[in-house]
Motif scaffolding. Structure first.
Motif, PDB file in Angstrom:
ATOM      1  N   VAL A 129      62.199  38.443  85.315  1.00  0.00           N
ATOM      2  CA  VAL A 129      63.037  39.452  84.667  1.00  0.00           C
ATOM      3  C   VAL A 129      62.363  40.820  84.825  1.00  0.00           C
ATOM      4  O   VAL A 129      61.179  40.976  84.524  1.00  0.00           O
ATOM      5  CB  VAL A 129      63.235  39.119  83.173  1.00  0.00           C
ATOM      6  N   GLY A 162      48.986  36.936  81.062  1.00  0.00           N
ATOM      7  CA  GLY A 162      50.351  36.428  80.882  1.00  0.00           C
ATOM      8  C   GLY A 162      51.458  37.443  81.094  1.00  0.00           C
ATOM      9  O   GLY A 162      52.538  37.318  80.539  1.00  0.00           O
ATOM     10  N   LYS A 165      51.592  38.206  86.763  1.00  0.00           N
ATOM     11  CA  LYS A 165      50.944  38.423  88.070  1.00  0.00           C
ATOM     12  C   LYS A 165      51.080  37.181  88.957  1.00  0.00           C
ATOM     13  O   LYS A 165      51.495  37.276  90.109  1.00  0.00           O
ATOM     14  CB  LYS A 165      49.444  38.756  87.875  1.00  0.00           C
ATOM     15  N   THR A 166      50.734  36.038  88.384  1.00  0.00           N
ATOM     16  CA  THR A 166      50.819  34.804  89.167  1.00  0.00           C
ATOM     17  C   THR A 166      52.271  34.522  89.547  1.00  0.00           C
ATOM     18  O   THR A 166      52.560  34.107  90.679  1.00  0.00           O
ATOM     19  CB  THR A 166      50.229  33.637  88.349  1.00  0.00           C
ATOM     20  N   HIS A 167      53.152  34.758  88.605  1.00  0.00           N
ATOM     21  CA  HIS A 167      54.577  34.529  88.868  1.00  0.00           C
ATOM     22  C   HIS A 167      55.011  35.343  90.096  1.00  0.00           C
ATOM     23  O   HIS A 167      55.637  34.810  91.022  1.00  0.00           O
ATOM     24  CB  HIS A 167      55.380  34.940  87.623  1.00  0.00           C
ATOM     25  N   ARG A 326      53.558  34.354  78.101  1.00  0.00           N
ATOM     26  CA  ARG A 326      53.261  32.924  78.031  1.00  0.00           C
ATOM     27  C   ARG A 326      53.461  32.416  76.599  1.00  0.00           C
ATOM     28  O   ARG A 326      54.019  31.339  76.380  1.00  0.00           O
ATOM     29  CB  ARG A 326      51.825  32.686  78.505  1.00  0.00           C
ATOM     30  N   GLU A 329      57.193  32.283  75.840  1.00  0.00           N
ATOM     31  CA  GLU A 329      57.819  31.112  76.459  1.00  0.00           C
ATOM     32  C   GLU A 329      57.460  29.835  75.732  1.00  0.00           C
ATOM     33  O   GLU A 329      58.312  28.979  75.509  1.00  0.00           O
ATOM     34  CB  GLU A 329      57.277  30.943  77.881  1.00  0.00           C
TER      35      GLU A 329
HETATM   36  N1  LIG Z   1      59.008  39.342  83.857  1.00  0.00           N
HETATM   37  C1  LIG Z   1      58.978  38.024  83.668  1.00  0.00           C
HETATM   38  N2  LIG Z   1      60.103  37.290  83.797  1.00  0.00           N
HETATM   39  C2  LIG Z   1      60.100  35.966  83.601  1.00  0.00           C
HETATM   40  N3  LIG Z   1      58.993  35.259  83.286  1.00  0.00           N
HETATM   41  C3  LIG Z   1      57.843  35.929  83.155  1.00  0.00           C
HETATM   42  C4  LIG Z   1      57.767  37.345  83.346  1.00  0.00           C
HETATM   43  N4  LIG Z   1      56.490  37.742  83.153  1.00  0.00           N
HETATM   44  C5  LIG Z   1      55.794  36.639  82.865  1.00  0.00           C
HETATM   45  N5  LIG Z   1      56.596  35.551  82.874  1.00  0.00           N
HETATM   46  C6  LIG Z   1      56.211  34.150  82.587  1.00  0.00           C
HETATM   47  O1  LIG Z   1      55.079  34.184  81.724  1.00  0.00           O
HETATM   48  C7  LIG Z   1      54.165  33.158  82.067  1.00  0.00           C
HETATM   49  C8  LIG Z   1      52.817  33.790  82.376  1.00  0.00           C
HETATM   50  O2  LIG Z   1      52.921  34.517  83.589  1.00  0.00           O
HETATM   51  P1  LIG Z   1      51.787  34.503  84.721  1.00  0.00           P
HETATM   52  O3  LIG Z   1      51.100  33.172  84.746  1.00  0.00           O
HETATM   53  O4  LIG Z   1      52.382  35.007  85.972  1.00  0.00           O
HETATM   54  O5  LIG Z   1      50.811  35.571  84.082  1.00  0.00           O
HETATM   55  P2  LIG Z   1      49.495  36.215  84.678  1.00  0.00           P
HETATM   56  O6  LIG Z   1      49.701  37.670  84.577  1.00  0.00           O
HETATM   57  O7  LIG Z   1      49.174  35.631  85.994  1.00  0.00           O
HETATM   58  O8  LIG Z   1      48.446  35.764  83.581  1.00  0.00           O
HETATM   59  P3  LIG Z   1      46.879  35.402  83.707  1.00  0.00           P
HETATM   60  O9  LIG Z   1      46.172  36.685  83.568  1.00  0.00           O
HETATM   61  O10 LIG Z   1      46.681  34.512  82.510  1.00  0.00           O
HETATM   62  O11 LIG Z   1      46.645  34.716  84.999  1.00  0.00           O
HETATM   63  C9  LIG Z   1      54.748  32.427  83.244  1.00  0.00           C
HETATM   64  O12 LIG Z   1      55.381  31.265  82.800  1.00  0.00           O
HETATM   65  C10 LIG Z   1      55.767  33.411  83.820  1.00  0.00           C
HETATM   66  O13 LIG Z   1      56.849  32.752  84.419  1.00  0.00           O
END
Ligand SMILES: Nc1ncnc2c1ncn2[C@@H]1O[C@H](COP(=O)(O)OP(=O)(O)OP(=O)(O)O)[C@@H](O)[C@H]1O
Length: 459
Positions: A129, A162, A165-167, A326, A329
Protein backbone atom coordinates in the motif's frame (compact mmCIF):
# COMPACT_ATOMS: atom_id res chain seq x y z
CA UNK A 1 0.62 -33.73 24.97
CA UNK A 2 0.58 -36.67 22.60
CA UNK A 3 1.40 -36.66 18.90
CA UNK A 4 -2.16 -37.73 18.29
CA UNK A 5 -3.52 -34.70 20.08
CA UNK A 6 -1.20 -32.43 18.10
CA UNK A 7 -2.54 -34.11 14.96
CA UNK A 8 -6.09 -33.23 16.01
CA UNK A 9 -5.10 -29.66 16.72
CA UNK A 10 -3.53 -29.48 13.28
CA UNK A 11 -6.91 -30.22 11.77
CA UNK A 12 -8.36 -27.23 13.60
CA UNK A 13 -5.46 -25.04 12.55
CA UNK A 14 -5.99 -26.13 8.96
CA UNK A 15 -9.55 -24.78 9.09
CA UNK A 16 -8.42 -21.47 10.50
CA UNK A 17 -5.35 -20.72 8.42
CA UNK A 18 -6.44 -22.26 5.12
CA UNK A 19 -4.83 -25.02 3.07
CA UNK A 20 -2.01 -22.94 1.61
CA UNK A 21 -0.74 -21.57 4.89
CA UNK A 22 -1.23 -24.93 6.50
CA UNK A 23 0.86 -26.83 3.98
CA UNK A 24 3.62 -24.24 3.99
CA UNK A 25 3.89 -23.40 7.67
CA UNK A 26 2.02 -25.73 10.00
CA UNK A 27 2.40 -29.15 8.45
CA UNK A 28 6.22 -29.13 8.57
CA UNK A 29 6.20 -28.47 12.33
CA UNK A 30 7.05 -31.55 14.34
CA UNK A 31 5.84 -31.56 17.88
CA UNK A 32 8.69 -32.66 20.17
CA UNK A 33 7.75 -32.13 23.78
CA UNK A 34 5.96 -30.02 26.30
CA UNK A 35 8.55 -28.86 28.82
CA UNK A 36 7.42 -26.73 31.74
CA UNK A 37 4.82 -24.79 29.83
CA UNK A 38 6.92 -24.55 26.67
CA UNK A 39 5.75 -26.49 23.62
CA UNK A 40 8.81 -27.42 21.59
CA UNK A 41 8.62 -27.98 17.85
CA UNK A 42 11.30 -28.94 15.42
CA UNK A 43 11.39 -27.00 12.16
CA UNK A 44 13.37 -27.52 8.96
CA UNK A 45 14.91 -24.02 8.95
CA UNK A 46 15.42 -21.05 11.20
CA UNK A 47 13.51 -18.90 8.76
CA UNK A 48 10.52 -21.13 9.14
CA UNK A 49 10.71 -21.09 12.93
CA UNK A 50 10.85 -17.30 12.94
CA UNK A 51 8.04 -17.00 10.48
CA UNK A 52 5.72 -19.34 12.35
CA UNK A 53 6.62 -17.67 15.62
CA UNK A 54 5.77 -14.22 14.28
CA UNK A 55 2.66 -15.13 12.40
CA UNK A 56 1.00 -18.15 13.92
CA UNK A 57 2.15 -18.47 17.50
CA UNK A 58 -0.87 -16.72 19.00
CA UNK A 59 -3.17 -19.02 17.16
CA UNK A 60 -1.25 -22.19 18.02
CA UNK A 61 -1.06 -21.13 21.66
CA UNK A 62 -4.75 -20.44 21.68
CA UNK A 63 -5.57 -23.87 20.26
CA UNK A 64 -3.21 -25.65 22.64
CA UNK A 65 -4.66 -23.96 25.68
CA UNK A 66 -8.17 -24.39 24.40
CA UNK A 67 -7.58 -28.11 24.22
CA UNK A 68 -6.65 -28.22 27.89
CA UNK A 69 -2.83 -28.01 27.66
CA UNK A 70 -1.23 -25.35 29.83
CA UNK A 71 1.25 -23.77 27.42
CA UNK A 72 2.78 -20.34 27.93
CA UNK A 73 5.25 -20.29 25.11
CA UNK A 74 6.32 -22.00 21.91
CA UNK A 75 9.91 -22.82 21.00
CA UNK A 76 11.18 -23.77 17.57
CA UNK A 77 14.38 -25.73 17.11
CA UNK A 78 15.98 -26.48 13.83
CA UNK A 79 16.07 -30.24 13.31
CA UNK A 80 19.69 -31.40 13.41
CA UNK A 81 19.65 -33.36 10.18
CA UNK A 82 16.98 -31.38 8.45
CA UNK A 83 17.44 -31.28 4.69
CA UNK A 84 17.66 -27.74 3.31
CA UNK A 85 14.66 -27.44 1.11
CA UNK A 86 15.22 -25.88 -2.25
CA UNK A 87 13.27 -22.74 -3.01
CA UNK A 88 10.97 -24.62 -5.34
CA UNK A 89 9.51 -26.64 -2.51
CA UNK A 90 9.78 -24.17 0.27
CA UNK A 91 6.94 -21.92 -0.68
CA UNK A 92 3.67 -21.53 -2.33
CA UNK A 93 3.93 -18.62 -4.71
CA UNK A 94 2.00 -16.21 -6.85
CA UNK A 95 -0.28 -17.08 -9.69
CA UNK A 96 2.04 -18.54 -12.32
CA UNK A 97 3.29 -20.98 -9.71
CA UNK A 98 6.90 -20.96 -10.71
CA UNK A 99 9.87 -19.99 -8.58
CA UNK A 100 11.77 -16.92 -9.70
CA UNK A 101 15.12 -17.60 -11.19
CA UNK A 102 17.02 -16.92 -8.04
CA UNK A 103 20.33 -18.23 -9.14
CA UNK A 104 21.79 -19.41 -5.88
CA UNK A 105 18.74 -21.42 -5.10
CA UNK A 106 18.51 -23.08 -8.48
CA UNK A 107 22.00 -24.18 -9.35
CA UNK A 108 23.26 -27.62 -8.50
CA UNK A 109 26.45 -26.28 -6.97
CA UNK A 110 27.05 -27.65 -3.45
CA UNK A 111 27.52 -24.05 -2.27
CA UNK A 112 23.80 -23.84 -2.69
CA UNK A 113 23.21 -25.93 0.36
CA UNK A 114 23.35 -22.46 1.89
CA UNK A 115 20.57 -21.26 -0.33
CA UNK A 116 19.36 -17.72 -0.61
CA UNK A 117 16.34 -16.70 1.39
CA UNK A 118 13.10 -17.80 -0.23
CA UNK A 119 10.87 -15.03 -1.47
CA UNK A 120 7.68 -14.49 0.44
CA UNK A 121 4.76 -14.97 -1.93
CA UNK A 122 2.75 -12.31 -0.11
CA UNK A 123 5.33 -9.58 -0.65
CA UNK A 124 4.35 -8.26 -4.07
CA UNK A 125 3.71 -4.78 -5.44
CA UNK A 126 0.01 -5.58 -5.54
CA UNK A 127 -0.13 -6.03 -1.81
CA UNK A 128 2.05 -3.01 -1.03
CA UNK A 129 0.00 0.00 0.00
CA UNK A 130 1.46 3.31 -1.10
CA UNK A 131 1.11 6.49 0.91
CA UNK A 132 3.03 9.68 1.49
CA UNK A 133 5.62 8.09 3.82
CA UNK A 134 6.74 5.45 1.32
CA UNK A 135 5.88 6.83 -2.11
CA UNK A 136 9.43 7.65 -3.11
CA UNK A 137 10.78 4.27 -2.01
CA UNK A 138 7.95 2.59 -3.85
CA UNK A 139 8.55 4.57 -7.03
CA UNK A 140 12.27 3.75 -6.97
CA UNK A 141 11.54 0.06 -6.36
CA UNK A 142 9.07 0.04 -9.24
CA UNK A 143 11.62 1.60 -11.54
CA UNK A 144 14.29 -0.97 -10.70
CA UNK A 145 11.78 -3.80 -11.04
CA UNK A 146 11.29 -2.95 -14.71
CA UNK A 147 14.73 -4.36 -15.36
CA UNK A 148 15.63 -1.60 -17.82
CA UNK A 149 19.08 -0.01 -18.11
CA UNK A 150 20.64 0.58 -14.70
CA UNK A 151 20.17 4.24 -13.88
CA UNK A 152 20.97 4.39 -10.21
CA UNK A 153 23.30 1.98 -8.54
CA UNK A 154 22.88 0.94 -5.82
CA UNK A 155 19.32 1.56 -4.77
CA UNK A 156 19.37 1.84 -1.00
CA UNK A 157 16.10 1.55 0.90
CA UNK A 158 16.32 2.44 4.52
CA UNK A 159 13.92 2.94 7.39
CA UNK A 160 12.84 1.72 10.81
CA UNK A 161 11.67 -1.74 11.76
CA UNK A 162 8.70 -3.20 9.92
CA UNK A 163 8.15 -0.36 7.46
CA UNK A 164 8.26 -2.50 4.33
CA UNK A 165 11.89 -2.71 3.17
CA UNK A 166 11.89 -6.47 2.81
CA UNK A 167 8.44 -6.37 1.26
CA UNK A 168 9.64 -3.98 -1.45
CA UNK A 169 12.77 -6.03 -2.17
CA UNK A 170 10.77 -9.23 -2.59
CA UNK A 171 8.28 -7.33 -4.77
CA UNK A 172 11.15 -6.26 -7.03
CA UNK A 173 12.34 -9.86 -7.32
CA UNK A 174 8.87 -11.19 -8.17
CA UNK A 175 8.34 -8.46 -10.74
CA UNK A 176 11.72 -9.04 -12.37
CA UNK A 177 10.87 -12.68 -12.70
CA UNK A 178 7.89 -11.74 -14.85
CA UNK A 179 9.47 -8.89 -16.80
CA UNK A 180 13.02 -10.16 -17.11
CA UNK A 181 13.08 -13.93 -16.62
CA UNK A 182 16.48 -13.96 -18.31
CA UNK A 183 18.11 -12.16 -15.37
CA UNK A 184 19.71 -13.96 -12.47
CA UNK A 185 18.39 -12.35 -9.35
CA UNK A 186 19.90 -13.10 -5.98
CA UNK A 187 18.16 -11.96 -2.82
CA UNK A 188 19.69 -12.65 0.56
CA UNK A 189 20.15 -11.08 3.95
CA UNK A 190 23.50 -9.61 4.92
CA UNK A 191 23.67 -12.32 7.54
CA UNK A 192 23.41 -14.99 4.85
CA UNK A 193 26.04 -13.20 2.84
CA UNK A 194 28.36 -13.47 5.80
CA UNK A 195 27.44 -17.07 6.42
CA UNK A 196 28.19 -17.99 2.83
CA UNK A 197 31.45 -16.13 2.95
CA UNK A 198 32.60 -17.82 6.15
CA UNK A 199 31.56 -21.21 4.82
CA UNK A 200 33.48 -20.60 1.61
CA UNK A 201 36.57 -19.64 3.58
CA UNK A 202 36.29 -22.70 5.74
CA UNK A 203 35.84 -25.01 2.79
CA UNK A 204 38.48 -23.20 0.74
CA UNK A 205 35.98 -22.43 -1.93
CA UNK A 206 36.48 -18.72 -2.30
CA UNK A 207 36.69 -19.00 -6.06
CA UNK A 208 33.23 -20.54 -6.14
CA UNK A 209 31.97 -17.83 -3.83
CA UNK A 210 33.38 -15.05 -5.96
CA UNK A 211 32.11 -16.66 -9.11
CA UNK A 212 28.64 -17.06 -7.70
CA UNK A 213 28.31 -13.48 -6.54
CA UNK A 214 29.92 -11.95 -9.57
CA UNK A 215 27.68 -13.76 -11.99
CA UNK A 216 24.35 -12.43 -10.78
CA UNK A 217 22.55 -9.69 -12.69
CA UNK A 218 20.69 -8.25 -9.74
CA UNK A 219 21.99 -8.56 -6.20
CA UNK A 220 19.76 -7.68 -3.26
CA UNK A 221 21.18 -7.61 0.23
CA UNK A 222 18.73 -7.06 3.07
CA UNK A 223 19.64 -5.49 6.42
CA UNK A 224 23.17 -4.53 5.43
CA UNK A 225 23.79 -2.99 8.86
CA UNK A 226 24.41 -6.56 9.98
CA UNK A 227 27.89 -6.61 8.47
CA UNK A 228 28.98 -3.46 10.33
CA UNK A 229 31.96 -4.24 12.51
CA UNK A 230 32.62 -7.56 10.73
CA UNK A 231 35.79 -6.62 8.97
CA UNK A 232 36.50 -9.40 6.53
CA UNK A 233 32.85 -9.73 5.53
CA UNK A 234 32.74 -5.99 4.83
CA UNK A 235 35.86 -6.29 2.77
CA UNK A 236 34.41 -9.09 0.66
CA UNK A 237 31.14 -7.23 0.34
CA UNK A 238 33.05 -4.20 -0.86
CA UNK A 239 34.82 -6.21 -3.57
CA UNK A 240 31.63 -7.96 -4.65
CA UNK A 241 29.90 -4.60 -4.80
CA UNK A 242 32.60 -3.02 -6.95
CA UNK A 243 32.79 -5.97 -9.30
CA UNK A 244 29.06 -5.87 -9.94
CA UNK A 245 28.87 -2.10 -10.33
CA UNK A 246 31.76 -2.30 -12.81
CA UNK A 247 29.72 -4.73 -14.86
CA UNK A 248 26.72 -2.42 -14.61
CA UNK A 249 24.72 -4.96 -12.63
CA UNK A 250 21.96 -3.68 -10.39
CA UNK A 251 22.47 -3.75 -6.63
CA UNK A 252 19.68 -3.15 -4.13
CA UNK A 253 20.41 -2.76 -0.47
CA UNK A 254 18.28 -2.27 2.61
CA UNK A 255 19.34 -0.92 5.98
CA UNK A 256 17.71 0.18 9.18
CA UNK A 257 19.22 3.67 8.91
CA UNK A 258 20.92 5.92 6.39
CA UNK A 259 24.27 4.48 5.23
CA UNK A 260 26.16 7.41 6.73
CA UNK A 261 24.69 6.65 10.13
CA UNK A 262 25.51 2.96 10.34
CA UNK A 263 28.02 2.63 13.14
CA UNK A 264 31.12 0.53 12.45
CA UNK A 265 30.50 0.42 8.74
CA UNK A 266 33.74 1.23 6.93
CA UNK A 267 33.82 4.63 5.28
CA UNK A 268 34.56 3.19 1.87
CA UNK A 269 31.48 0.95 2.10
CA UNK A 270 29.39 3.89 3.31
CA UNK A 271 30.51 6.04 0.43
CA UNK A 272 29.80 3.28 -2.11
CA UNK A 273 26.29 2.90 -0.73
CA UNK A 274 25.75 6.63 -0.99
CA UNK A 275 26.71 6.69 -4.66
CA UNK A 276 23.33 5.64 -5.98
CA UNK A 277 19.83 6.50 -4.93
CA UNK A 278 19.22 6.48 -1.19
CA UNK A 279 15.56 6.64 -0.22
CA UNK A 280 13.95 6.29 3.14
CA UNK A 281 10.69 4.79 4.27
CA UNK A 282 9.24 7.24 6.77
CA UNK A 283 7.21 6.10 9.74
CA UNK A 284 3.64 5.41 8.69
CA UNK A 285 0.94 8.02 9.05
CA UNK A 286 -2.71 7.40 9.95
CA UNK A 287 -3.93 7.26 6.34
CA UNK A 288 -1.31 4.72 5.32
CA UNK A 289 -2.05 2.52 8.31
CA UNK A 290 -5.76 2.63 7.57
CA UNK A 291 -5.07 1.79 3.91
CA UNK A 292 -2.93 -1.18 4.91
CA UNK A 293 -5.61 -2.46 7.28
CA UNK A 294 -8.31 -2.14 4.62
CA UNK A 295 -6.16 -4.04 2.12
CA UNK A 296 -5.45 -6.79 4.63
CA UNK A 297 -9.13 -7.11 5.47
CA UNK A 298 -9.86 -7.66 1.78
CA UNK A 299 -7.26 -10.40 1.76
CA UNK A 300 -8.63 -12.04 4.90
CA UNK A 301 -12.07 -12.13 3.36
CA UNK A 302 -10.90 -15.10 1.28
CA UNK A 303 -10.19 -17.11 4.42
CA UNK A 304 -12.96 -15.73 6.63
CA UNK A 305 -15.83 -14.91 4.23
CA UNK A 306 -18.47 -14.68 6.97
CA UNK A 307 -16.73 -12.42 9.39
CA UNK A 308 -18.34 -9.09 10.17
CA UNK A 309 -16.21 -6.14 11.15
CA UNK A 310 -18.11 -3.18 12.56
CA UNK A 311 -17.51 0.43 11.63
CA UNK A 312 -14.79 2.23 13.48
CA UNK A 313 -12.63 -0.79 14.37
CA UNK A 314 -10.06 -0.28 11.62
CA UNK A 315 -9.92 3.46 12.31
CA UNK A 316 -9.38 2.71 15.99
CA UNK A 317 -6.52 0.31 15.22
CA UNK A 318 -4.91 2.71 12.75
CA UNK A 319 -5.07 5.42 15.36
CA UNK A 320 -3.82 3.36 18.28
CA UNK A 321 -1.17 1.10 16.78
CA UNK A 322 1.35 3.43 15.28
CA UNK A 323 4.55 1.50 16.02
CA UNK A 324 5.11 -0.53 12.88
CA UNK A 325 3.23 -2.36 10.19
CA UNK A 326 4.24 -5.77 11.44
CA UNK A 327 2.55 -5.10 14.78
CA UNK A 328 -0.50 -3.74 12.99
CA UNK A 329 -0.76 -6.84 10.81
CA UNK A 330 -0.20 -9.15 13.74
CA UNK A 331 -3.04 -7.44 15.60
CA UNK A 332 -5.40 -7.91 12.69
CA UNK A 333 -4.42 -11.57 12.21
CA UNK A 334 -5.05 -12.24 15.84
CA UNK A 335 -8.36 -10.44 15.75
CA UNK A 336 -9.61 -12.41 12.76
CA UNK A 337 -8.43 -15.73 14.10
CA UNK A 338 -9.98 -15.04 17.48
CA UNK A 339 -13.30 -13.79 16.11
CA UNK A 340 -13.58 -16.78 13.83
CA UNK A 341 -12.82 -19.20 16.64
CA UNK A 342 -15.41 -17.75 18.98
CA UNK A 343 -17.85 -17.07 16.14
CA UNK A 344 -18.39 -13.39 16.95
CA UNK A 345 -18.33 -10.21 14.94
CA UNK A 346 -15.31 -7.95 15.27
CA UNK A 347 -16.55 -4.97 17.24
CA UNK A 348 -14.83 -2.55 19.58
CA UNK A 349 -15.43 -4.71 22.62
CA UNK A 350 -13.87 -7.81 21.08
CA UNK A 351 -10.99 -5.70 19.77
CA UNK A 352 -10.23 -4.23 23.19
CA UNK A 353 -10.41 -7.66 24.81
CA UNK A 354 -8.44 -9.56 22.26
CA UNK A 355 -5.73 -6.94 21.78
CA UNK A 356 -5.43 -5.57 25.31
CA UNK A 357 -1.67 -6.30 25.48
CA UNK A 358 -0.89 -4.86 22.04
CA UNK A 359 -2.93 -1.75 22.74
CA UNK A 360 -1.24 -1.24 26.07
CA UNK A 361 2.20 -1.68 24.56
CA UNK A 362 1.62 0.79 21.77
CA UNK A 363 -0.21 3.38 23.79
CA UNK A 364 0.19 6.68 22.09
CA UNK A 365 3.11 8.66 23.44
CA UNK A 366 1.87 12.00 24.68
CA UNK A 367 4.45 14.76 24.52
CA UNK A 368 5.15 17.65 26.87
CA UNK A 369 4.45 20.07 24.01
CA UNK A 370 1.05 18.54 23.35
CA UNK A 371 0.14 18.89 27.01
CA UNK A 372 1.28 22.50 27.12
CA UNK A 373 -0.73 23.32 24.02
CA UNK A 374 -3.91 21.59 25.20
CA UNK A 375 -3.72 23.19 28.62
CA UNK A 376 -3.18 26.68 27.22
CA UNK A 377 -6.14 26.21 24.85
CA UNK A 378 -8.29 24.94 27.66
CA UNK A 379 -7.56 27.89 29.95
CA UNK A 380 -7.54 30.27 27.03
CA UNK A 381 -4.04 31.63 27.64
CA UNK A 382 -1.01 31.78 25.39
CA UNK A 383 1.47 28.92 25.17
CA UNK A 384 4.24 31.37 26.01
CA UNK A 385 2.47 32.22 29.26
CA UNK A 386 2.55 28.60 30.35
CA UNK A 387 6.25 28.30 29.63
CA UNK A 388 7.28 31.85 30.52
CA UNK A 389 8.24 33.38 33.86
CA UNK A 390 5.00 35.18 34.84
CA UNK A 391 3.81 34.29 38.32
CA UNK A 392 0.23 35.56 38.11
CA UNK A 393 -2.22 33.02 39.50
CA UNK A 394 -4.07 32.92 36.17
CA UNK A 395 -0.89 31.53 34.57
CA UNK A 396 0.63 29.72 37.51
CA UNK A 397 -2.29 27.37 38.10
CA UNK A 398 -2.62 26.18 34.48
CA UNK A 399 1.17 25.78 34.47
CA UNK A 400 0.94 23.53 37.50
CA UNK A 401 -1.87 21.55 35.89
CA UNK A 402 0.31 21.11 32.80
CA UNK A 403 3.27 19.98 34.95
CA UNK A 404 1.03 17.56 36.79
CA UNK A 405 -0.21 16.07 33.50
CA UNK A 406 3.35 15.81 32.18
CA UNK A 407 4.29 13.83 35.26
CA UNK A 408 1.24 11.57 34.91
CA UNK A 409 1.13 11.04 31.17
CA UNK A 410 4.74 11.09 30.00
CA UNK A 411 7.84 9.25 31.13
CA UNK A 412 9.81 12.49 31.48
CA UNK A 413 11.71 13.05 34.70
CA UNK A 414 11.07 16.11 36.88
CA UNK A 415 14.27 17.89 35.72
CA UNK A 416 13.35 17.22 32.08
CA UNK A 417 9.86 18.62 32.63
CA UNK A 418 11.37 21.64 34.38
CA UNK A 419 13.64 22.29 31.41
CA UNK A 420 10.69 22.31 29.04
CA UNK A 421 8.87 24.78 31.22
CA UNK A 422 11.29 27.60 30.58
CA UNK A 423 14.22 26.02 32.40
CA UNK A 424 12.57 25.73 35.80
CA UNK A 425 14.14 23.73 38.60
CA UNK A 426 12.87 20.22 39.33
CA UNK A 427 11.77 21.30 42.82
CA UNK A 428 9.38 23.80 41.22
CA UNK A 429 7.88 20.98 39.16
CA UNK A 430 7.62 18.78 42.24
CA UNK A 431 5.88 21.54 44.13
CA UNK A 432 3.45 22.12 41.24
CA UNK A 433 2.61 18.42 40.94
CA UNK A 434 2.00 18.16 44.69
CA UNK A 435 -0.15 21.27 44.73
CA UNK A 436 -2.46 19.89 42.04
CA UNK A 437 -2.67 16.54 43.83
CA UNK A 438 -3.83 18.39 46.96
CA UNK A 439 -6.22 20.68 45.11
CA UNK A 440 -7.84 17.77 43.28
CA UNK A 441 -9.03 16.50 46.67
CA UNK A 442 -10.67 19.71 47.76
CA UNK A 443 -11.47 21.67 44.62
CA UNK A 444 -14.03 20.02 42.36
CA UNK A 445 -13.30 22.44 39.53
CA UNK A 446 -9.61 21.56 39.40
CA UNK A 447 -10.41 17.86 39.59
CA UNK A 448 -12.77 18.24 36.66
CA UNK A 449 -10.30 20.33 34.64
CA UNK A 450 -7.57 17.73 35.08
CA UNK A 451 -9.89 14.89 34.16
CA UNK A 452 -11.19 16.64 31.04
CA UNK A 453 -7.69 17.44 29.90
CA UNK A 454 -6.46 13.93 30.55
CA UNK A 455 -9.28 12.50 28.48
CA UNK A 456 -8.71 14.95 25.65
CA UNK A 457 -5.01 14.09 25.60
CA UNK A 458 -5.58 10.33 25.64
CA UNK A 459 -8.30 10.40 23.00
N1 LIG B 1 3.09 -0.27 2.69
C1 LIG B 1 2.80 -1.52 3.06
N2 LIG B 1 1.76 -2.17 2.50
C2 LIG B 1 1.44 -3.41 2.86
N3 LIG B 1 2.13 -4.13 3.78
C3 LIG B 1 3.18 -3.54 4.36
C4 LIG B 1 3.58 -2.21 4.03
N4 LIG B 1 4.67 -1.89 4.77
C5 LIG B 1 4.95 -2.96 5.51
N5 LIG B 1 4.07 -3.95 5.27
C6 LIG B 1 4.02 -5.29 5.90
O1 LIG B 1 4.61 -5.17 7.20
C7 LIG B 1 5.38 -6.32 7.50
C8 LIG B 1 6.81 -5.88 7.80
O2 LIG B 1 7.41 -5.41 6.61
P1 LIG B 1 8.92 -5.76 6.20
O3 LIG B 1 9.29 -7.12 6.70
O4 LIG B 1 9.07 -5.48 4.76
O5 LIG B 1 9.65 -4.66 7.07
P2 LIG B 1 11.18 -4.27 7.11
O6 LIG B 1 11.21 -2.81 6.89
O7 LIG B 1 11.97 -5.14 6.23
O8 LIG B 1 11.50 -4.56 8.64
P3 LIG B 1 12.85 -5.07 9.35
O9 LIG B 1 13.63 -3.85 9.63
O10 LIG B 1 12.31 -5.70 10.60
O11 LIG B 1 13.54 -6.03 8.45
C9 LIG B 1 5.30 -7.23 6.30
O12 LIG B 1 4.34 -8.21 6.54
C10 LIG B 1 4.86 -6.31 5.17
O13 LIG B 1 4.09 -6.98 4.22
Amino acid sequence: MTQEKWGQLCQKLLKTVGQNNYTTWIEPLEFQALEEGVAVFSVPTNFMGNYVSQNFSDLILYELNNSGEAVQRLAFRVAANSPVRPLRNAHSRPANNEAPKVRAAEAADPMDALQAAPLDPRFTFDSFVVGKPNELAHAAARRVSEGGPVTFNPLVLYGGVGLGKTHLMHAIAWELKVKRPDLNVLYLSAEQFMYRFVQALRERRMMDFKHLFRSVDVLMVDDVQFIAGKDSTQEEFFHTFNALVDQNKQIIISADRAPGEIKDLEDRVKSRLQCGLVVDLHPTDYELRLGILQTKVQMYRATYPDLVITDGVLEFLAHRISTNVRVLEGALTRLFAFASLVGREINMELTQDCLADVLRASERKITVEEIQRKVSDYYNIRLSDIIGPKRLRSYARPRQVAMYLCKQLTSRSLPEIGRRFGGRDHTTVMHGVKRIEELKMVDGQIAEDVEMLRRALEA
